[in-house]
Design a protein around this motif. Sequence first.
Motif, PDB file in Angstrom:
ATOM      1  N   ARG A  77       0.828  -1.211   0.000  1.00  0.00           N
ATOM      2  CA  ARG A  77       0.000   0.000   0.000  1.00  0.00           C
ATOM      3  C   ARG A  77       0.865   1.264   0.000  1.00  0.00           C
ATOM      4  O   ARG A  77       0.519   2.252  -0.663  1.00  0.00           O
ATOM      5  CB  ARG A  77      -0.964  -0.013   1.185  1.00  0.00           C
ATOM      6  CG  ARG A  77      -2.069  -1.064   1.023  1.00  0.00           C
ATOM      7  CD  ARG A  77      -3.156  -0.929   2.053  1.00  0.00           C
ATOM      8  NE  ARG A  77      -2.711  -1.187   3.426  1.00  0.00           N
ATOM      9  CZ  ARG A  77      -2.578  -2.401   3.948  1.00  0.00           C
ATOM     10  NH1 ARG A  77      -2.852  -3.468   3.228  1.00  0.00           N
ATOM     11  NH2 ARG A  77      -2.192  -2.551   5.198  1.00  0.00           N
ATOM     12  N   ILE A  78       1.965   1.249   0.719  1.00  0.00           N
ATOM     13  CA  ILE A  78       2.890   2.394   0.697  1.00  0.00           C
ATOM     14  C   ILE A  78       3.446   2.560  -0.713  1.00  0.00           C
ATOM     15  O   ILE A  78       3.508   3.668  -1.251  1.00  0.00           O
ATOM     16  CB  ILE A  78       4.022   2.219   1.735  1.00  0.00           C
ATOM     17  CG1 ILE A  78       3.458   2.297   3.150  1.00  0.00           C
ATOM     18  CG2 ILE A  78       5.113   3.265   1.522  1.00  0.00           C
ATOM     19  CD1 ILE A  78       4.447   1.930   4.247  1.00  0.00           C
ATOM     20  N   ASN A  79       3.840   1.464  -1.343  1.00  0.00           N
ATOM     21  CA  ASN A  79       4.369   1.504  -2.703  1.00  0.00           C
ATOM     22  C   ASN A  79       3.323   2.081  -3.666  1.00  0.00           C
ATOM     23  O   ASN A  79       3.639   2.909  -4.524  1.00  0.00           O
ATOM     24  CB  ASN A  79       4.786   0.098  -3.145  1.00  0.00           C
ATOM     25  CG  ASN A  79       5.556   0.103  -4.442  1.00  0.00           C
ATOM     26  OD1 ASN A  79       6.707   0.512  -4.479  1.00  0.00           O
ATOM     27  ND2 ASN A  79       4.920  -0.345  -5.515  1.00  0.00           N
ATOM     28  N   GLU A  80       2.065   1.647  -3.519  1.00  0.00           N
ATOM     29  CA  GLU A  80       0.995   2.145  -4.384  1.00  0.00           C
ATOM     30  C   GLU A  80       0.768   3.642  -4.184  1.00  0.00           C
ATOM     31  O   GLU A  80       0.537   4.376  -5.147  1.00  0.00           O
ATOM     32  CB  GLU A  80      -0.298   1.369  -4.122  1.00  0.00           C
ATOM     33  CG  GLU A  80      -0.252  -0.057  -4.636  1.00  0.00           C
ATOM     34  CD  GLU A  80      -1.408  -0.906  -4.146  1.00  0.00           C
ATOM     35  OE1 GLU A  80      -2.199  -0.449  -3.279  1.00  0.00           O
ATOM     36  OE2 GLU A  80      -1.534  -2.051  -4.628  1.00  0.00           O
ATOM     37  N   ALA A  81       0.842   4.101  -2.936  1.00  0.00           N
ATOM     38  CA  ALA A  81       0.659   5.527  -2.661  1.00  0.00           C
ATOM     39  C   ALA A  81       1.785   6.344  -3.294  1.00  0.00           C
ATOM     40  O   ALA A  81       1.550   7.409  -3.889  1.00  0.00           O
ATOM     41  CB  ALA A  81       0.608   5.772  -1.154  1.00  0.00           C
ATOM     42  N   GLU A  84       1.235   6.407  -7.094  1.00  0.00           N
ATOM     43  CA  GLU A  84       0.164   7.344  -7.440  1.00  0.00           C
ATOM     44  C   GLU A  84       0.692   8.788  -7.403  1.00  0.00           C
ATOM     45  O   GLU A  84       0.384   9.589  -8.288  1.00  0.00           O
ATOM     46  CB  GLU A  84      -0.991   7.181  -6.450  1.00  0.00           C
ATOM     47  CG  GLU A  84      -2.192   8.028  -6.754  1.00  0.00           C
ATOM     48  CD  GLU A  84      -3.322   7.784  -5.770  1.00  0.00           C
ATOM     49  OE1 GLU A  84      -3.942   8.778  -5.356  1.00  0.00           O
ATOM     50  OE2 GLU A  84      -3.573   6.608  -5.421  1.00  0.00           O
ATOM     51  N   TYR A  85       1.488   9.105  -6.392  1.00  0.00           N
ATOM     52  CA  TYR A  85       2.066  10.440  -6.291  1.00  0.00           C
ATOM     53  C   TYR A  85       2.963  10.733  -7.490  1.00  0.00           C
ATOM     54  O   TYR A  85       2.881  11.801  -8.107  1.00  0.00           O
ATOM     55  CB  TYR A  85       2.868  10.569  -4.992  1.00  0.00           C
ATOM     56  CG  TYR A  85       3.527  11.920  -4.835  1.00  0.00           C
ATOM     57  CD1 TYR A  85       2.852  12.973  -4.226  1.00  0.00           C
ATOM     58  CD2 TYR A  85       4.813  12.150  -5.320  1.00  0.00           C
ATOM     59  CE1 TYR A  85       3.435  14.220  -4.099  1.00  0.00           C
ATOM     60  CE2 TYR A  85       5.405  13.393  -5.203  1.00  0.00           C
ATOM     61  CZ  TYR A  85       4.722  14.428  -4.589  1.00  0.00           C
ATOM     62  OH  TYR A  85       5.305  15.660  -4.488  1.00  0.00           O
ATOM     63  N   HIS A  89       2.512  13.619 -10.458  1.00  0.00           N
ATOM     64  CA  HIS A  89       3.493  14.707 -10.573  1.00  0.00           C
ATOM     65  C   HIS A  89       4.525  14.485 -11.675  1.00  0.00           C
ATOM     66  O   HIS A  89       5.459  15.270 -11.799  1.00  0.00           O
ATOM     67  CB  HIS A  89       4.192  14.908  -9.226  1.00  0.00           C
ATOM     68  CG  HIS A  89       3.246  15.359  -8.160  1.00  0.00           C
ATOM     69  ND1 HIS A  89       2.815  16.648  -8.031  1.00  0.00           N
ATOM     70  CD2 HIS A  89       2.609  14.657  -7.178  1.00  0.00           C
ATOM     71  CE1 HIS A  89       1.979  16.751  -7.014  1.00  0.00           C
ATOM     72  NE2 HIS A  89       1.830  15.549  -6.487  1.00  0.00           N
ATOM     73  N   ARG A  90       4.375  13.423 -12.445  1.00  0.00           N
ATOM     74  CA  ARG A  90       5.346  13.128 -13.518  1.00  0.00           C
ATOM     75  C   ARG A  90       5.373  14.300 -14.502  1.00  0.00           C
ATOM     76  O   ARG A  90       4.359  14.830 -14.887  1.00  0.00           O
ATOM     77  CB  ARG A  90       4.966  11.861 -14.271  1.00  0.00           C
ATOM     78  CG  ARG A  90       6.069  11.349 -15.169  1.00  0.00           C
ATOM     79  CD  ARG A  90       5.698  10.041 -15.835  1.00  0.00           C
ATOM     80  NE  ARG A  90       5.463   8.941 -14.921  1.00  0.00           N
ATOM     81  CZ  ARG A  90       6.430   8.178 -14.402  1.00  0.00           C
ATOM     82  NH1 ARG A  90       7.682   8.413 -14.661  1.00  0.00           N
ATOM     83  NH2 ARG A  90       6.113   7.165 -13.611  1.00  0.00           N
ATOM     84  N   GLY A  91       6.566  14.714 -14.863  1.00  0.00           N
ATOM     85  CA  GLY A  91       6.715  15.795 -15.805  1.00  0.00           C
ATOM     86  C   GLY A  91       6.856  17.157 -15.149  1.00  0.00           C
ATOM     87  O   GLY A  91       7.268  18.114 -15.790  1.00  0.00           O
TER      88      GLY A  91
END
Length: 95
Positions: A77-81, A84-85, A89-91
């Motif tokens: 779940r930490i990895n998924e969060a 998602e972040y 914020h990519r780019g």
Amino acid sequence: MKKGNSDPLTDAQKAELAALEALPDSTIDTTDAPPVTDWTGAQRGKFYRPVKKLLSLRLDADLIAWFKEDGEGYQTRINEALREYVEKHRGESVS
């Protein structure tokens, strides 16, 4: 969900896999496999698993406690969060 490791391959199994790998594709008999003509239920990337790296990371205790509230799988779940972040914020430029 936690999964266990498979038993290591025996030398005989490794030799059999190496022999199969060496065969040209033209010698593989696929006559017993029906052709797939309907791909409507297919899911792209379903079996893709990114490479994981072991990492020591310091997180605030309250964050860890929150992720652990739902039991096993808190690291996932930490990895998924985090993923998602990153996707959100990519780019963007990092300052």
